[in-house]
Design a protein around this motif. Structure first.
Motif, short mmCIF file in Angstrom:
data_model
loop_
_atom_site.label_atom_id
_atom_site.label_comp_id
_atom_site.label_asym_id
_atom_site.label_seq_id
_atom_site.Cartn_x
_atom_site.Cartn_y
_atom_site.Cartn_z
N GLY A 273 -0.32 -12.28 10.39
CA GLY A 273 -0.69 -11.62 9.15
C GLY A 273 0.46 -10.86 8.50
N PHE A 274 1.70 -11.28 8.83
CA PHE A 274 2.92 -10.64 8.31
C PHE A 274 2.95 -9.16 8.68
CE2 PHE A 274 1.85 -14.16 5.42
CZ PHE A 274 3.01 -14.93 5.53
N LYS A 282 5.79 -0.37 4.61
CA LYS A 282 5.08 0.91 4.63
C LYS A 282 6.02 2.03 5.05
CE LYS A 282 0.17 -0.16 5.15
NZ LYS A 282 -1.04 0.04 5.98
N SER A 283 6.89 1.73 6.01
CA SER A 283 7.89 2.71 6.42
C SER A 283 8.81 3.05 5.27
CB SER A 283 8.69 2.17 7.61
OG SER A 283 9.71 3.06 8.00
N ASP A 284 9.27 2.02 4.54
CA ASP A 284 10.15 2.26 3.40
C ASP A 284 9.44 3.05 2.30
OD1 ASP A 284 12.39 1.01 4.42
OD2 ASP A 284 11.83 -0.95 3.66
N ALA A 285 8.16 2.75 2.08
CA ALA A 285 7.40 3.46 1.05
C ALA A 285 7.26 4.94 1.39
CB ALA A 285 6.03 2.83 0.87
N LEU A 329 0.85 -7.89 1.50
CA LEU A 329 1.33 -6.57 1.08
C LEU A 329 0.38 -5.95 0.06
CD1 LEU A 329 5.14 -7.35 0.76
CD2 LEU A 329 4.06 -5.93 2.50
N CYS A 330 -0.13 -6.75 -0.86
CA CYS A 330 -1.09 -6.23 -1.85
C CYS A 330 -2.34 -5.69 -1.19
CB CYS A 330 -1.46 -7.32 -2.85
SG CYS A 330 -0.17 -7.70 -4.06
N ASP A 331 -2.75 -6.30 -0.09
CA ASP A 331 -3.92 -5.83 0.64
C ASP A 331 -3.66 -4.49 1.33
OD1 ASP A 331 -5.34 -8.06 -0.09
OD2 ASP A 331 -4.92 -9.16 1.76
N LEU A 336 2.28 -2.32 -5.56
CA LEU A 336 3.53 -2.59 -4.86
C LEU A 336 4.67 -1.80 -5.51
CD1 LEU A 336 3.35 -6.47 -4.28
CD2 LEU A 336 2.77 -4.62 -2.69
N PRO A 337 5.27 -0.85 -4.76
CA PRO A 337 6.34 -0.02 -5.34
C PRO A 337 7.69 -0.71 -5.21
CG PRO A 337 5.88 0.72 -3.11
CD PRO A 337 4.96 -0.46 -3.38
N LEU A 338 7.78 -1.96 -5.69
CA LEU A 338 8.93 -2.80 -5.41
C LEU A 338 9.67 -3.22 -6.67
CD1 LEU A 338 7.27 -5.19 -2.79
CD2 LEU A 338 8.47 -3.04 -2.36
N ILE A 339 10.99 -3.42 -6.50
CA ILE A 339 11.85 -4.03 -7.50
C ILE A 339 12.45 -5.27 -6.86
CG2 ILE A 339 13.99 -3.77 -8.85
CD1 ILE A 339 13.44 -0.72 -8.81
N ALA A 340 12.40 -6.40 -7.54
CA ALA A 340 12.90 -7.66 -6.99
C ALA A 340 14.36 -7.84 -7.38
CB ALA A 340 12.06 -8.83 -7.50
#
Length: 495
Positions: A273-274, A282-285, A329-331, A336-340
């Motif tokens: 389940g990744f 989650k750690s980075d967030a 990740l969405c679940d 998502l606090p992400l930049i690609a």
């Protein structure tokens, strides 16, 4: 991501000024935050904060979860009583980081502080420490990994005794007991790192400054991540990589870049389940307000290089289960606090993956002046959901970049920016600020108009990177005043 326009500065903490031979989470970091706040800048972007290994690259760390001990501020530890201020008198000056000297100076002091802490009688501090240990799931594995590296004189984990290298639980428990004192030192060091970082982040957030962190897609082979999760990587029966990561020949290198990181066993990750990736982000967030995902295109497909190859030329593209990962990740996140980081060879499939999950991409202005008016990096082609940069840590400074262009290329840049050659740096900054892109981020070197001597990294070069510092002169308020005026002009200051 928040929806207001904002701007900020890219500056890794190692580049901060101050004593100690390297930037830290001390007073100078707070001075920088105050300058950001006063000039209307609401973003501070940093590089990965992990414990660096070979080459001192923040993109090659001993752990994707742990923090770099060299960033710990020793004065703060002295204020807590675990060091004496007199012991800090030999701290090193310098405009560049001499990583070897910094390690020789700082790491023994951190070990000394750990010993005093454990010998001390402050029960409240010890209660706080043990709470950190109990609630930090990766801590013991990392501390044992580092203790074993010290015990085996820095050798890679695959050179340790076979039962330990393959991480037999009984053998790991034996070494945990045998190296218990060093394991404790490592846990103390991580406790101090995270205390100091969270204090600095709280200081920044209270002044309306958000932190953009950086998550490398791949991890180092010689890391606690691979040692503890060997089944999640493509390794042979001896624990060595069969294939490694990199990118094909491109703008940065004619032979591509052979990074050498082990590639994931995506089948095993998906079956779980990744979970490892969810835990990591989650750690980075918890460390940052936003996270830049380095080499985002590797989640759609990645460049697989046989481990025996010396360059990245003889590789192949292999599909990755990015959609399944980001659904997982969405679940786990409300949003998502992400930049690609979508630079390099970007295909329609990569763009669809990015856009499917609403992730902002990146636009680098130094890439904008090849290929005609349809170049997607030109400001008139930007879209709102992106972050624009004059350059990144992998680029030359704008002064260095411009000086390396041909006369015809320089004329083209000046014609587009409607400026004289000596005005290019600030007109590049203006182009970023005026862009429709939601966020604009500028390397501090460009704010000061520094040449190639201030470059942070040359991709493909193994040594001599990551060492630039602001220097003993500290920060220049004048440049921040000019930046403040421009931020207001282009509606990047809240209110």
């Amino acid at each position: 991501m928040a929806h207001e326009r904002a701007s900020g500065i890219l500056l890794h903490p190692t580049s901060l000024p101050g004593s100690g031979g390297i930037g830290s989470f001390g007073a100078e970091a707070r001075i920088f935050v105050d300058l950001l706040h006063a000039s209307g800048q609401r973003l501070w972007q940093v590089l990965p904060l992990g414990p660096t290994g070979y080459g001192n690259s923040p993109y090659s760390c001993y752990s994707a979860f742990a923090g770099n001990p060299l960033l710990i501020n020793l004065e703060t530890i002295a204020e807590e009583g675990d060091l004496l201020f007199a012991e800090l008198s030999s701290l090193l000056p310098g405009d560049r980081v001499d990583f070897d000297r910094v390690k020789e100076h700082k790491l023994p002091l951190l070990k000394l502080a750990a010993g005093r802490f454990f010998e001390g009688e402050n029960l409240e501090r010890k209660k706080e420490f043990w709470h950190f240990c109990d609630t930090t799931f990766w801590l013991h594995d990392y501390a044992l990994f580092m203790a074993c590296k010290e015990h085996f004189r820095g050798k890679s984990w695959n050179s340790w005794p076979s039962e330990l290298a393959r991480r037999s639980l009984d053998t790991a428990a034996l070494y945990s007991k045998k190296l218990g004192a060093v394991v404790g030192e490592q846990k103390y060091i991580q406790w101090q790192f995270f205390k100091q970082w969270h204090s600095l982040k709280a200081y920044a957030n209270a002044r309306e400054v958000r932190i953009i962190g950086d998550a490398p897609i791949f991890v180092a082979y010689d890391s606690a991540d691979v040692w503890c999760n060997q089944y999640l990587f493509q390794l042979d029966e001896h624990g060595k990589p069969t294939v490694v990561a990199g990118v094909p020949p491109d703008y940065f290198s004619k032979t591509g870049q052979r990074w050498g990181n082990p590639l994931y066993n995506w089948k095993h990750l998906a079956e779980d389940g990744f979970g490892w990736w969810v835990a990591r982000l989650k750690s980075d967030a918890g460390l940052y307000d936003l996270v830049r995902i380095d080499h985002f295109r590797g989640f759609e497909s990645f460049w697989e290089i046989p481990a025996k190859e010396k360059t990245a030329v003889k590789g192949r593209w292999v599909a990755a289960p990015g959609e399944g990962l980001f659904k997982a990740l969405c679940d786990s996140f409300d949003s998502l606090p992400l930049i690609a980081e979508d630079l390099g060879v970007i295909t329609p499939e990569v763009e669809r993956l990015r856009d499917c999950f609403g992730l902002p991409g990146m636009k680098v202005l130094q890439f904008a002046f090849d290929g005609g008016p349809g170049n997607s990096y030109l400001p008139h082609n930007h879209r709102r959901n992106c972050v624009v940069y004059t350059g990144t840590h992998d680029n030359d400074t704008t002064v260095g970049w411009f000086s390396g262009l041909s006369s015809g290329q320089k004329s083209h840049v000046c014609h587009y920016l409607r400026c004289k050659p000596e005005e290019v740096v600030w007109e590049m900054i203006r182009a970023a600020m005026s862009s429709v892109a939601r966020y604009a981020v500028l390397p501090l070197q460009d704010l000061y108009g520094l040449d190639s001597g201030a470059r942070m990294n040359v991709p493909g070069k193994a040594n001599g990177n990551w060492s630039w510092r602001v220097g003993a002169q500290g920060f220049t308020d004048t440049m921040f005043v000019r930046l403040s005026d421009m931020s207001k002009q282009y509606n990047r200051v809240p209110g």
